[in-house]
Design an enzyme around this catalytic site. Sequence first.
Site, PDB file in Angstrom:
ATOM      1  N   PHE A  72       0.859  -1.186   0.000  1.00  0.00           N
ATOM      2  CA  PHE A  72       0.000   0.000   0.000  1.00  0.00           C
ATOM      3  C   PHE A  72       0.893   1.232   0.000  1.00  0.00           C
ATOM      4  O   PHE A  72       1.054   1.913   1.003  1.00  0.00           O
ATOM      5  CB  PHE A  72      -0.895  -0.016   1.245  1.00  0.00           C
ATOM      6  CG  PHE A  72      -1.595  -1.328   1.451  1.00  0.00           C
ATOM      7  CD1 PHE A  72      -2.783  -1.596   0.794  1.00  0.00           C
ATOM      8  CD2 PHE A  72      -1.046  -2.308   2.266  1.00  0.00           C
ATOM      9  CE1 PHE A  72      -3.433  -2.811   0.965  1.00  0.00           C
ATOM     10  CE2 PHE A  72      -1.676  -3.526   2.442  1.00  0.00           C
ATOM     11  CZ  PHE A  72      -2.873  -3.778   1.790  1.00  0.00           C
ATOM     12  N   GLY A 113       7.130  -2.622   9.684  1.00  0.00           N
ATOM     13  CA  GLY A 113       6.059  -2.982   8.763  1.00  0.00           C
ATOM     14  C   GLY A 113       6.621  -3.363   7.398  1.00  0.00           C
ATOM     15  O   GLY A 113       6.527  -2.603   6.436  1.00  0.00           O
ATOM     16  N   SER A 154       8.062  -1.356   0.352  1.00  0.00           N
ATOM     17  CA  SER A 154       8.862  -0.206   0.813  1.00  0.00           C
ATOM     18  C   SER A 154      10.333  -0.583   0.950  1.00  0.00           C
ATOM     19  O   SER A 154      11.219   0.251   0.731  1.00  0.00           O
ATOM     20  CB  SER A 154       8.320   0.339   2.138  1.00  0.00           C
ATOM     21  OG  SER A 154       8.158  -0.695   3.078  1.00  0.00           O
ATOM     22  N   ASP A 213       8.871  -7.000  11.116  1.00  0.00           N
ATOM     23  CA  ASP A 213       7.458  -7.370  10.946  1.00  0.00           C
ATOM     24  C   ASP A 213       7.259  -8.748  11.576  1.00  0.00           C
ATOM     25  O   ASP A 213       8.074  -9.642  11.365  1.00  0.00           O
ATOM     26  CB  ASP A 213       7.105  -7.430   9.449  1.00  0.00           C
ATOM     27  CG  ASP A 213       5.611  -7.286   9.188  1.00  0.00           C
ATOM     28  OD1 ASP A 213       4.831  -7.957   9.890  1.00  0.00           O
ATOM     29  OD2 ASP A 213       5.240  -6.510   8.298  1.00  0.00           O
ATOM     30  N   GLY A 250       0.287 -10.091   9.874  1.00  0.00           N
ATOM     31  CA  GLY A 250      -0.729  -9.138   9.426  1.00  0.00           C
ATOM     32  C   GLY A 250      -1.148  -8.209  10.544  1.00  0.00           C
ATOM     33  O   GLY A 250      -1.157  -8.591  11.716  1.00  0.00           O
ATOM     34  N   SER A 300       7.642  -5.105  16.894  1.00  0.00           N
ATOM     35  CA  SER A 300       8.590  -4.001  17.005  1.00  0.00           C
ATOM     36  C   SER A 300       9.042  -3.809  18.458  1.00  0.00           C
ATOM     37  O   SER A 300      10.193  -3.458  18.723  1.00  0.00           O
ATOM     38  CB  SER A 300       7.960  -2.755  16.391  1.00  0.00           C
ATOM     39  OG  SER A 300       7.866  -1.690  17.246  1.00  0.00           O
ATOM     40  N   ASP A 307       5.513   2.250   9.699  1.00  0.00           N
ATOM     41  CA  ASP A 307       4.455   1.840   8.757  1.00  0.00           C
ATOM     42  C   ASP A 307       3.872   0.497   9.196  1.00  0.00           C
ATOM     43  O   ASP A 307       3.631  -0.394   8.390  1.00  0.00           O
ATOM     44  CB  ASP A 307       5.063   1.732   7.345  1.00  0.00           C
ATOM     45  CG  ASP A 307       3.992   1.583   6.267  1.00  0.00           C
ATOM     46  OD1 ASP A 307       2.846   2.013   6.509  1.00  0.00           O
ATOM     47  OD2 ASP A 307       4.315   1.034   5.205  1.00  0.00           O
ATOM     48  N   HIS A 355      -2.055   0.176  12.585  1.00  0.00           N
ATOM     49  CA  HIS A 355      -2.687   1.488  12.560  1.00  0.00           C
ATOM     50  C   HIS A 355      -3.575   1.764  13.771  1.00  0.00           C
ATOM     51  O   HIS A 355      -4.246   2.788  13.815  1.00  0.00           O
ATOM     52  CB  HIS A 355      -3.500   1.664  11.278  1.00  0.00           C
ATOM     53  CG  HIS A 355      -2.627   1.800  10.058  1.00  0.00           C
ATOM     54  ND1 HIS A 355      -1.832   0.782   9.618  1.00  0.00           N
ATOM     55  CD2 HIS A 355      -2.402   2.832   9.212  1.00  0.00           C
ATOM     56  CE1 HIS A 355      -1.174   1.174   8.538  1.00  0.00           C
ATOM     57  NE2 HIS A 355      -1.488   2.421   8.268  1.00  0.00           N
ATOM     58  N   ASP A 404       0.819   6.906   6.017  1.00  0.00           N
ATOM     59  CA  ASP A 404      -0.643   6.883   6.179  1.00  0.00           C
ATOM     60  C   ASP A 404      -1.150   8.002   7.086  1.00  0.00           C
ATOM     61  O   ASP A 404      -1.973   7.781   7.976  1.00  0.00           O
ATOM     62  CB  ASP A 404      -1.110   5.506   6.695  1.00  0.00           C
ATOM     63  CG  ASP A 404      -0.681   4.379   5.771  1.00  0.00           C
ATOM     64  OD1 ASP A 404      -0.977   4.470   4.560  1.00  0.00           O
ATOM     65  OD2 ASP A 404      -0.039   3.428   6.227  1.00  0.00           O
TER      66      ASP A 404
HETATM   67 MG    MG Z   1       1.336   2.126   5.149  1.00  0.00          MG
END
Ligand code: MG
Length: 214
Positions: free
Chosen positions: A15, A41, A47, A66, A70, A119, A136, A139, A165
């Site tokens: 994304f 992330g 990225s 990560d 998910g 993390s 990242d 959220h 984001d």
């Molecule tokens: Mg993102």
Amino acid sequence: MKHQFEKLIGETKGFLDPAEGQRLYTVALEASRLGPCLEIGSYCGKSALYLGSACRQNGQVLYSIDHHRGSEEQQPGEAYFDPDLFDDRRGLIDTLPFLRRTLAQADLEETVVPLVCSSQVAAKSWATPLALVFIDGGHAFETAWQDYLCWSGHLQPGGYLLIHDIFGDPTKGGQAPYDVYKRAQASDLYETLDMTGTLGVLRRRADGETGAAV
Ligand code: MG
């Protein structure tokens, strides 16, 4: 070579807008002259393609954290669930094989160091100064805030804090990354640079630099 990179970007799940990716590359190229970079992330490595390519140019490494299970919104039944990433045998999301494939295809296995854990676990005994931290991950506010608390203190003076984001308009997206961005700004520890899309870019002030000019 450029064509091959763009093809790989197109094939990699993620994304990240191309303009945001390009900005990651530009900032990481500057940062990785100062020291190693770190992202929270990894997902499938989109990225990491941009950040890792920049680090490779300077002979630096990118740590990429990560748990690969998910984030909250990527679980079955949630808005960003992708059945391709679901490991039926384990009954869990598993994005690690996708990251490994991306890194192998991009010849980044000698540059990107995957850390497969949360993390907070990765941060427990971390002591290496970082030139760039890219947040990242999850959220939820608590997740994003913990990522900030765990990692921003490891930024060396002149290092970059990037947050993805960021939506100033709550109808466009969740507010947790924006809240973290605002709090970081309020700390006066950072100089605010231009945003690209939803990517916020802050630079850690060197000792003695003041925020008076903001
Ligand atoms: Mg993102």
